[in-house]
Scaffold this motif. Structure first.
Motif, mmCIF file in Angstrom:
data_model
loop_
_atom_site.group_PDB
_atom_site.id
_atom_site.type_symbol
_atom_site.label_atom_id
_atom_site.label_comp_id
_atom_site.label_asym_id
_atom_site.label_seq_id
_atom_site.Cartn_x
_atom_site.Cartn_y
_atom_site.Cartn_z
ATOM 1 N N ASP A 1 0.820 -1.203 0.000
ATOM 2 C CA ASP A 1 0.000 0.000 0.000
ATOM 3 C C ASP A 1 0.860 1.262 0.000
ATOM 4 O O ASP A 1 0.501 2.255 -0.636
ATOM 5 N N ASP B 1 -9.958 -4.357 -2.329
ATOM 6 C CA ASP B 1 -9.160 -5.595 -2.410
ATOM 7 C C ASP B 1 -10.060 -6.815 -2.515
ATOM 8 O O ASP B 1 -9.734 -7.786 -3.212
ATOM 9 N N ARG C 1 -11.767 -7.033 -6.095
ATOM 10 C CA ARG C 1 -10.789 -7.313 -7.148
ATOM 11 C C ARG C 1 -10.133 -8.685 -7.004
ATOM 12 O O ARG C 1 -9.290 -9.054 -7.822
ATOM 13 N N VAL D 1 -8.100 -9.600 -4.636
ATOM 14 C CA VAL D 1 -6.796 -9.558 -3.970
ATOM 15 C C VAL D 1 -6.857 -10.284 -2.632
ATOM 16 O O VAL D 1 -5.933 -11.026 -2.269
ATOM 17 N N THR D 2 -7.943 -10.096 -1.893
ATOM 18 C CA THR D 2 -8.070 -10.748 -0.585
ATOM 19 C C THR D 2 -8.077 -12.264 -0.733
ATOM 20 O O THR D 2 -7.403 -12.977 0.027
ATOM 21 N N ARG E 1 -2.878 -4.136 6.711
ATOM 22 C CA ARG E 1 -3.828 -3.065 6.418
ATOM 23 C C ARG E 1 -3.810 -2.016 7.529
ATOM 24 O O ARG E 1 -3.822 -0.802 7.270
#
Length: 287
Positions: free
Chosen positions: A42, A110, A113, A115-116, A133
């Protein structure tokens, strides 16, 4: 013989996932390393797109200008004192609260998309994603707070106590943000869509304004002032004003008389509740 050299390359060995450390200290180091990897992702994103951070600062800066120059002349502090110095600790806390929407947005993005889910399929500590995070959001919040402090000084705010007391005040503001980050992560994991973002953005304003950030709770109706006094944000704002040596309006209730204590107790309680919930929710996501 056909004149070609025989294939003497050894057969490829299967790739094995890393073995999870067995000792508690080793697991802690493993989780910390994975968490920093997620946070660094990030940070690199912000460095490539710094305008996101700048746009996030635009709203609180406009709020400060509006309250100081447009409304400040009509505002008075019960008991006397400069309204700008009364206002700025409340604005610092408001920025911590408005960061909730950024946290939920990041977690939700996330999730949508994929990502998680990709993180969950990797051999990494289950706490790393939520810890990463949290760390990334705290770094961003610290930068935002430092910039807003500098802007506050430009419009006339200053602290009057010792440097140690001022640092303690800033620490309490970041402690509140730390607690709110865990709430934002949990909401983003539970409401994996635009609903979570809309919910938090709707609640940010009443949470922020139903406090002592802009006006003394003594000027509110008694029942509303009592609700505002028990808002965790009010304890942080009152404690910060006390540590900064800024004008403060102490009420007669127990919660207002113990603002410094509750500015620590509230965030600790929130973290104790929501941090385990975040880790448990992440481990049990259904995809």
């Amino acid at each position: 013989m056909n004149g070609t050299a025989p294939n003497t390359a050894p057969p490829a060995l299967p790739t094995l996932p890393p073995v999870r450390p067995s000792g508690p200290l080793a697991r802690l180091g493993w989780a910390a390393a994975d968490g920093w990897t997620v946070a660094r992702r990030d940070v690199l994103h912000w460095l490539r797109q710094p305008w996101e951070l700048l746009f996030g600062l635009l709203f609180p800066v406009l709020m400060v200008l509006m309250f100081v120059y447009l409304l400040g002349g009509a505002m008075s502090v019960p008991g006397g004192g400069d309204y700008t110095e009364y206002l700025m600790p409340g604005m610092f806390a408001m920025v911590m609260v408005f960061g909730l929407g950024e946290t939920v947005t990041a977690v939700t993005t996330d999730s949508t998309r994929g990502v998680t889910d990709r993180f969950r399929s990797m051999p990494m500590a289950s706490s790393a994603v939520v810890v990463g995070r949290c760390l990334a959001d705290m770094l961003r919040s610290t930068v935002t707070l430092v910039i807003l402090i500098g802007f506050g000084m430009l419009v006339g705010w200053q602290w009057h106590g010792s440097a140690g007391a001022a640092l303690a005040g800033f620490g309490l503001l970041l402690l509140l943000r730390f607690a709110l980050v865990w709430i934002g992560i949990y909401v983003g994991l539970v409401m994996r869509g635009q609903g979570g973002i809309a919910l938090i953005q709707t609640l940010e304003f009443p949470i922020g304004f139903l406090s002592n950030a802009f006006v003394a709770t003594a000027t509110m109706p008694v029942w509303l002032g009592a609700v505002a006094d028990w808002n965790p944000m009010s304890s942080t704002v009152a404690a910060a004003r006390e540590l900064f040596g800024n004008p403060a309006v102490a009420g007669d209730s127990w919660i207002t008389q113990n603002a410094l204590l509750m500015a620590v107790v509230w965030p600790v309680l929130l973290v104790a509740v929501f941090a385990p919930l975040c880790v448990h929710r992440y481990r049990n996501l259904s995809g």
